[in-house]
Design a protein around this motif. Structure first.
Motif, mmCIF file in Angstrom:
data_model
loop_
_atom_site.group_PDB
_atom_site.id
_atom_site.type_symbol
_atom_site.label_atom_id
_atom_site.label_comp_id
_atom_site.label_asym_id
_atom_site.label_seq_id
_atom_site.Cartn_x
_atom_site.Cartn_y
_atom_site.Cartn_z
ATOM 1 N N ASP A 1 37.059 33.839 31.123
ATOM 2 C CA ASP A 1 37.837 32.967 31.811
ATOM 3 C C ASP A 1 39.276 32.908 31.695
ATOM 4 O OD1 ASP A 1 35.399 31.940 33.008
ATOM 5 O OD2 ASP A 1 35.148 30.818 31.339
ATOM 6 N N THR A 2 39.728 33.987 30.933
ATOM 7 C CA THR A 2 41.230 34.239 30.811
ATOM 8 C C THR A 2 41.524 35.763 31.551
ATOM 9 O OG1 THR A 2 41.463 33.010 28.740
ATOM 10 C CG2 THR A 2 43.181 34.657 29.391
ATOM 11 N N LEU A 3 40.789 36.687 30.952
ATOM 12 C CA LEU A 3 40.533 37.895 31.715
ATOM 13 C C LEU A 3 39.904 38.310 33.005
ATOM 14 C CD1 LEU A 3 40.984 40.166 28.500
ATOM 15 C CD2 LEU A 3 42.885 38.943 29.983
ATOM 16 N N TRP A 4 38.604 37.581 32.578
ATOM 17 C CA TRP A 4 37.481 37.718 33.559
ATOM 18 C C TRP A 4 36.649 36.451 33.881
ATOM 19 C CZ3 TRP A 4 37.093 41.740 29.541
ATOM 20 C CH2 TRP A 4 36.388 41.170 28.687
ATOM 21 N N ASN B 1 42.528 30.025 28.164
ATOM 22 C CA ASN B 1 42.185 29.219 29.028
ATOM 23 C C ASN B 1 41.644 27.709 28.603
ATOM 24 O OD1 ASN B 1 39.514 30.403 28.632
ATOM 25 N ND2 ASN B 1 38.839 28.630 29.742
ATOM 26 N N SER B 2 41.456 28.090 27.000
ATOM 27 C CA SER B 2 40.650 26.704 26.440
ATOM 28 C C SER B 2 41.613 26.109 25.457
ATOM 29 C CB SER B 2 39.568 27.195 25.706
ATOM 30 O OG SER B 2 38.834 26.342 24.731
ATOM 31 N N LEU B 3 41.953 24.826 25.689
ATOM 32 C CA LEU B 3 42.900 24.080 24.637
ATOM 33 C C LEU B 3 42.231 24.195 23.269
ATOM 34 C CD1 LEU B 3 44.321 21.120 26.774
ATOM 35 C CD2 LEU B 3 45.634 22.982 25.695
ATOM 36 N N VAL C 1 46.431 28.621 30.085
ATOM 37 C CA VAL C 1 46.045 29.309 31.484
ATOM 38 C C VAL C 1 44.747 28.471 31.902
ATOM 39 C CG1 VAL C 1 46.267 31.150 32.955
ATOM 40 C CG2 VAL C 1 47.188 31.378 31.100
ATOM 41 N N PRO C 2 44.915 27.378 32.526
ATOM 42 C CA PRO C 2 43.657 26.626 32.607
ATOM 43 C C PRO C 2 42.722 27.361 33.767
ATOM 44 C CG PRO C 2 45.480 25.032 32.894
ATOM 45 C CD PRO C 2 46.057 26.361 32.830
ATOM 46 N N TYR C 3 41.335 27.137 33.583
ATOM 47 C CA TYR C 3 40.517 27.729 34.505
ATOM 48 C C TYR C 3 39.785 26.867 35.269
ATOM 49 C CZ TYR C 3 36.849 30.849 36.442
ATOM 50 O OH TYR C 3 35.874 31.620 37.293
ATOM 51 N N HIS C 4 39.350 27.032 36.411
ATOM 52 C CA HIS C 4 38.990 25.847 37.360
ATOM 53 C C HIS C 4 37.528 25.164 36.751
ATOM 54 C CE1 HIS C 4 35.962 28.382 39.169
ATOM 55 N NE2 HIS C 4 36.663 29.098 39.365
ATOM 56 N N THR D 1 51.906 25.300 29.370
ATOM 57 C CA THR D 1 50.699 25.543 30.398
ATOM 58 C C THR D 1 51.237 25.977 31.576
ATOM 59 O OG1 THR D 1 49.694 23.451 29.436
ATOM 60 C CG2 THR D 1 49.011 24.327 31.556
ATOM 61 N N ILE D 2 50.695 27.252 32.035
ATOM 62 C CA ILE D 2 51.103 27.690 33.282
ATOM 63 C C ILE D 2 49.799 27.920 34.371
ATOM 64 C CG2 ILE D 2 52.687 29.316 32.116
ATOM 65 C CD1 ILE D 2 50.657 31.592 31.836
ATOM 66 N N GLU D 3 50.265 27.995 35.636
ATOM 67 C CA GLU D 3 49.447 27.906 36.635
ATOM 68 C C GLU D 3 48.362 29.086 36.861
ATOM 69 O OE1 GLU D 3 50.478 26.664 40.423
ATOM 70 O OE2 GLU D 3 51.467 24.895 39.635
#
Length: 232
Positions: A16-19, A179-181, A198-201, A221-223
């Motif tokens: 969920d960061t790369l794929w 993606n995970s805090l 980098v948040p994932y939905h 935090t970036i979009e």
């Protein structure tokens, strides 16, 4: 403003960061809920499966295989051991389907890795099942950008500290992106390194953190992952 001028090594999370990853777990949970619908409500099934997963983390760890074992165990519990062999087979097939999913690299990832790999030493630090993560990395065609690949049993402060010490990476020169805090950001900030969120939905409930855990912690935090190129 966070200063990255001393950064020499950048670590990336994988799932969920790369794929795409978590989306497949949500789909699998929905399928599992349908299979067990004669025994419980969808909400109750979700709750019990989550409890089973968390209870099994110490034994099975993370990943699809651990998730599949928890589904089987949960089905046995919810059905009071009356679940049919056919349903057990269907649950195992859910797991196999997940393992055979094509690897969908997220938009902008390869572009970012290509640019950053020319200036920084990149490492991949992920958790999960070793065989599955190796498979996904191979299918992603992204391994060429990484100097080192590490599949961790967990991603807590001590796991990162041991990894960075083993690789002889100074904390002040390391940046983690994920993606995970809970797994990719706060543990690094807590040990004195830097991190970008980098948040994932879609986020697994186990990876969610309370506001108080974020208080006083410095990180960006970036979009989208492409935004990394604007701040490095």
């Amino acid at each position: 403003m966070v200063d990255y001028k001393n950064i020499k090594v950048i670590g990336f999370d994988a799932d969920d960061t790369l794929w795409v990853n978590e989306t497949y777990f949500r789909e699998a949970e929905a399928e599992f809920s349908k299979l067990l619908s004669k025994y419980e409500t969808p909400n109750k099934i979700d709750q019990e499966l989550f409890k089973m997963e968390i209870g099994n983390l110490g034994l099975y760890g993370y990943g699809v295989k651990a998730f599949t074992l928890s589904m089987v165990e949960c089905a046995l519990d919810l059905s009071n051991k009356n679940v049919s062999p056919k349903t057990i087979e269907a649950i195992l097939n859910i797991g196999k389907t997940m393992l055979n999913q094509p690897v969908e690299v997220l938009d902008g990832v390869e572009e970012v890795l290509e640019v950053l790999s020319k200036k920084y030493r990149l490492i991949l630090a992920t958790k999960g099942d070793l065989l599955d993560q190796e498979r996904k990395l191979e299918r992603s065609n992204l391994s060429q950008y990484f100097h080192h690949i590490e599949v961790l049993s967990d991603k807590k402060e001590n796991n990162y500290s041991k990894l960075l010490k083993h690789l002889k990476i100074d904390l002040s020169e390391f940046l983690m992106i994920g993606n995970s805090l809970k797994s990719d950001v706060l543990p690094l900030v807590n040990i004195g390194a830097q991190a970008i969120h980098v948040p994932y939905h879609t986020t697994w409930a186990h990876e969610e953190v309370e506001e108080k855990e974020k208080n006083g912690k410095t990180y960006n935090t970036i979009e989208t992952i492409r935004d990394v190129l604007n701040i490095l």
